[in-house]
Design an enzyme around this catalytic site. Structure first.
Site, short mmCIF file in Angstrom:
data_model
loop_
_atom_site.label_atom_id
_atom_site.label_comp_id
_atom_site.label_asym_id
_atom_site.label_seq_id
_atom_site.Cartn_x
_atom_site.Cartn_y
_atom_site.Cartn_z
N ASP A 51 38.18 42.76 36.63
CA ASP A 51 38.50 40.96 35.87
C ASP A 51 37.55 42.07 34.60
O ASP A 51 36.91 42.51 34.54
CB ASP A 51 37.36 40.56 36.05
N ILE A 52 37.94 42.01 33.26
CA ILE A 52 37.79 42.11 32.23
C ILE A 52 36.24 41.34 31.44
O ILE A 52 35.88 41.82 30.46
CB ILE A 52 39.02 41.55 30.99
N ASN A 107 40.46 29.70 41.84
CA ASN A 107 41.48 28.29 40.58
C ASN A 107 42.14 27.64 40.80
O ASN A 107 42.87 28.53 40.47
CB ASN A 107 40.06 28.98 39.37
N GLY A 113 39.13 25.29 36.22
CA GLY A 113 38.84 26.30 35.37
C GLY A 113 40.03 27.32 35.18
O GLY A 113 39.70 28.25 34.50
N SER A 115 42.42 29.24 34.58
CA SER A 115 43.46 30.38 33.01
C SER A 115 44.26 31.32 33.18
O SER A 115 44.78 31.19 31.69
CB SER A 115 42.11 31.02 32.23
N HIS A 120 45.87 34.46 42.17
CA HIS A 120 44.83 35.07 42.05
C HIS A 120 43.26 35.66 42.58
O HIS A 120 42.74 33.56 42.97
CB HIS A 120 44.92 36.08 40.83
N HIS A 122 39.75 36.08 43.94
CA HIS A 122 38.29 36.42 42.71
C HIS A 122 37.99 37.07 44.23
O HIS A 122 37.03 36.29 44.81
CB HIS A 122 37.50 35.75 41.84
P1 5GP Z 1 41.14 32.62 36.77
O1 5GP Z 1 40.04 31.60 35.15
O2 5GP Z 1 42.89 32.19 35.83
O3 5GP Z 1 41.15 31.99 37.91
O4 5GP Z 1 41.32 33.97 36.31
C1 5GP Z 1 41.81 34.09 35.33
C2 5GP Z 1 40.82 35.74 35.32
O5 5GP Z 1 41.84 36.75 34.66
C3 5GP Z 1 39.62 35.55 34.35
O6 5GP Z 1 37.94 35.91 35.64
C4 5GP Z 1 39.49 36.76 33.16
O7 5GP Z 1 38.39 37.08 32.47
C5 5GP Z 1 40.39 37.37 33.79
N1 5GP Z 1 41.10 38.45 32.85
C6 5GP Z 1 41.96 37.42 31.44
N2 5GP Z 1 43.08 38.26 30.95
C7 5GP Z 1 41.89 39.54 31.22
C8 5GP Z 1 43.25 40.93 31.49
O8 5GP Z 1 43.87 40.84 30.85
N3 5GP Z 1 42.56 41.80 32.10
C9 5GP Z 1 41.77 41.31 33.18
N4 5GP Z 1 41.13 42.59 34.01
N5 5GP Z 1 41.55 40.79 33.69
C10 5GP Z 1 41.75 39.79 32.73
#
Ligand code: 5GP
Length: 134
Positions: A51-52, A107, A113, A115, A120, A122
């Site tokens: 994760d970034i 999520n 949350g 995004s 995916h 985590h």
């Molecule tokens: P969500 O909030 O949808 O459950 O998780 C999305 C995740 O994707 C977040 O933890 C966010 O930090 C990660 N993320 C968003 N953009 C990028 C990216 O460009 N590269 C990587 N490696 N992770 C990303």
């Protein structure tokens, strides 16, 4: 991205917004190698990368290559794929040495949350994780 933007993306999708249908998510761009990522594992069905914005010393995202926006949109045809994602979490946890435990999170939707509207998992570890989550 803030909660309001998340909710907008989610409601756009629920409404079948035509403008978003051809928009690749950031995860599709990573799969297509249009955006770099620190990849830890990949096969024809899924990819896993760091994760970034890590929320733990180990924070890996396990992403199916098939575009399923979120768990709510998965169908019975996705049964094997969903099982595979969990077993990948198990295997990557082992590979990355998460011997004292780890957490697996999906999520789903604005209240959780979410995004990125591409399913995916985590995988978080290498620190003690509080419960309940925020
Ligand atoms: P969500 O909030 O949808 O459950 O998780 C999305 C995740 O994707 C977040 O933890 C966010 O930090 C990660 N993320 C968003 N953009 C990028 C990216 O460009 N590269 C990587 N490696 N992770 C990303």
């Amino acid at each position: 991205m803030n909660q309001r933007q998340n909710a907008q993306i989610y409601s756009d999708e629920l409404a079948g917004n035509q403008n978003r249908q051809n928009v690749m998510t950031i995860f599709e761009k990573i799969i297509a190698r249009q955006v770099p990522a620190k990849i830890v594992w990949e096969d024809e069905d899924a990819i896993a990368f760091h994760d970034i914005n890590p929320q733990a010393p180990v924070h890996v995202l396990i992403v199916p290559k098939k575009v399923v926006p979120r768990l709510t949109d998965a169908t019975d045809d996705d049964r094997a794929l969903l099982g595979k994602l969990l077993l990948l979490a198990r295997d990557i946890a082992k590979k990355l040495g998460l011997t004292s435990g780890y957490r697996v999170v999906i999520n789903c939707g604005p209240d959780a949350g979410e995004s990125v509207p591409h399913l995916h998992v985590h995988l978080l570890g290498k620190r003690a994780l509080a419960w309940p989550p925020g």
